[in-house]
Write a protein that holds these residues in place. Sequence first.
Motif, PDB file in Angstrom:
ATOM      1  N   ARG A   1      42.418  -8.033  51.870  1.00 15.95           N
ATOM      2  CA  ARG A   1      40.986  -8.260  52.142  1.00 15.95           C
ATOM      3  C   ARG A   1      40.596  -7.741  53.534  1.00 15.95           C
ATOM      4  O   ARG A   1      39.543  -7.151  53.712  1.00 15.95           O
ATOM      5  CB  ARG A   1      40.659  -9.746  52.044  1.00 15.95           C
TER       6      ARG A   1
ATOM      7  N   LEU B   1      40.267  -4.065  53.429  1.00 17.20           N
ATOM      8  CA  LEU B   1      39.007  -3.658  52.798  1.00 17.20           C
ATOM      9  C   LEU B   1      37.846  -3.781  53.785  1.00 17.20           C
ATOM     10  O   LEU B   1      36.944  -2.945  53.799  1.00 17.20           O
ATOM     11  CB  LEU B   1      38.727  -4.512  51.562  1.00 17.20           C
TER      12      LEU B   1
ATOM     13  N   ARG C   1      35.325  -0.864  54.993  1.00 15.15           N
ATOM     14  CA  ARG C   1      33.854  -0.973  54.930  1.00 15.15           C
ATOM     15  C   ARG C   1      33.231  -0.588  56.274  1.00 15.15           C
ATOM     16  O   ARG C   1      32.243   0.146  56.325  1.00 15.15           O
ATOM     17  CB  ARG C   1      33.478  -2.403  54.546  1.00 15.15           C
TER      18      ARG C   1
ATOM     19  N   ARG D   1      38.163   2.314  48.910  1.00 17.16           N
ATOM     20  CA  ARG D   1      37.760   0.905  48.980  1.00 17.16           C
ATOM     21  C   ARG D   1      37.450   0.349  47.588  1.00 17.16           C
ATOM     22  O   ARG D   1      37.934  -0.723  47.211  1.00 17.16           O
ATOM     23  CB  ARG D   1      36.527   0.770  49.886  1.00 17.16           C
ATOM     24  N   THR D   2      36.665   1.100  46.802  1.00 14.65           N
ATOM     25  CA  THR D   2      36.266   0.541  45.495  1.00 14.65           C
ATOM     26  C   THR D   2      37.474   0.434  44.558  1.00 14.65           C
ATOM     27  O   THR D   2      37.595  -0.527  43.805  1.00 14.65           O
ATOM     28  CB  THR D   2      35.133   1.356  44.831  1.00 14.65           C
TER      29      THR D   2
ATOM     30  N   GLU E   1      39.291  -2.601  45.561  1.00  8.75           N
ATOM     31  CA  GLU E   1      38.587  -3.839  45.169  1.00  8.75           C
ATOM     32  C   GLU E   1      38.941  -4.246  43.742  1.00  8.75           C
ATOM     33  O   GLU E   1      39.008  -5.435  43.434  1.00  8.75           O
ATOM     34  CB  GLU E   1      37.068  -3.655  45.326  1.00  8.75           C
TER      35      GLU E   1
ATOM     36  N   HIS F   1      39.929  -8.000  41.528  1.00 12.68           N
ATOM     37  CA  HIS F   1      38.863  -8.500  40.650  1.00 12.68           C
ATOM     38  C   HIS F   1      39.327  -9.743  39.883  1.00 12.68           C
ATOM     39  O   HIS F   1      40.326  -9.704  39.163  1.00 12.68           O
ATOM     40  CB  HIS F   1      38.430  -7.413  39.655  1.00 12.68           C
TER      41      HIS F   1
END
Length: 335
Positions: free
Chosen positions: A279, A282, A286, A308-309, A312, A316
């Motif tokens: 986290r 990430l 960002r 990044r995506t 992610e 999930h």
Amino acid sequence: MAAALYDPAGGFFTSRSLRSVKDGDFLTSPEVSPLFGQTLAKFVDDELLAVSDRGAVLVEVGAGSGSLLGPLLATLATPVEAWAVEASPAARQALRGVLPPDRVTDSLDRLPGRFSGVVIANELVDNLPVALAVRKGEGWEERWVGVRGGTLVLVPVEARPEVADWADRFGLPAPEGGLVEVQLAAGEWLRSVLERLAAGAVLVIDYGDTAENLERRRVDGTLRTYRAHHLGPDPLDEPGETDITVDVNFSALIALAEQTGAAVEYDRQEGLLGALGLRERLRQLRYRELALARDGDPMERLKIRSLRTEAETLLHPRGLGDFRVLVVRRGQTLA
Ligand SMILES: C[S@@+](CC[C@H](N)C(=O)[O-])C[C@H]1O[C@@H](n2cnc3c(N)ncnc32)[C@H](O)[C@@H]1O
């Protein structure tokens, strides 16, 4: 299931193509993002710290294309002798681009005797062959695969004692007629890994749940096939042409590990990767993306954004983040 997946002449994993890649049959966490392997490097570093042996070993079983081992080894701070154990010849070929060729093998038996270190298996255990048990009154029937008129069919037979015992322990509460996948091979696999591990940790990541939750949710069982990223036909329809998989019964693995005296931790992928710093990583990505949006190279910004995506999706909560994680530790001398 063993023949359909592993037969040398036509098994799904032993036939020619590499399965766990973007244009293959299923997409796994390390194929989605290199941040999976990079994040797990911290797990391996931490575990190796707790193992006093200097000649520590890292083994990935079912290592696929090497998409986990590659980024992990590039990030790892601790020197380690890395091995891959893979059933698929095409995957072993790919792994020889990541590891020295003599460290890529097809069997746990070819590893260096008893060793200290870390063993990782991501989406391996769901592919280990199961028996099918059906609840009948107070007992169980098995379903074997037979041939009728040239077609494969399921045949009811009396349950073998070891199958009935396992189903009694880990298949309840199944209703009358409820189907349970009896995961004896998964237990044998974990036992044989633990027999080889003098000190260190085994990390199993897969879809699945505890016995109780599995039986409450899926009275018809979880056996299914995949092909080209979609659910495939009935497992008997095209053996060798589809992945065959089940939800892993983690209660059975936990019971086996505890029986050997090992310590066990059970979590979700989201929890494990978060605790290992994904986290925070990430968040940094960002910030970098925002800085590039103000006065940076647009191509570089797009690259950071897709990194990044993709990462992610590893977290999930209804996808890969919901995968279960089992850590089994034994014989460690804490630093
Ligand atoms: C779903 S793929 C996962 C690959 C990789 N771990 C990943 O996450 O991308 C399962 C892999 O396990 C391998 N495999 C299946 N059963 C195995 C076994 N008994 N021993 C070693 N490898 C096995 C298959 O060949 C396949 O590459």
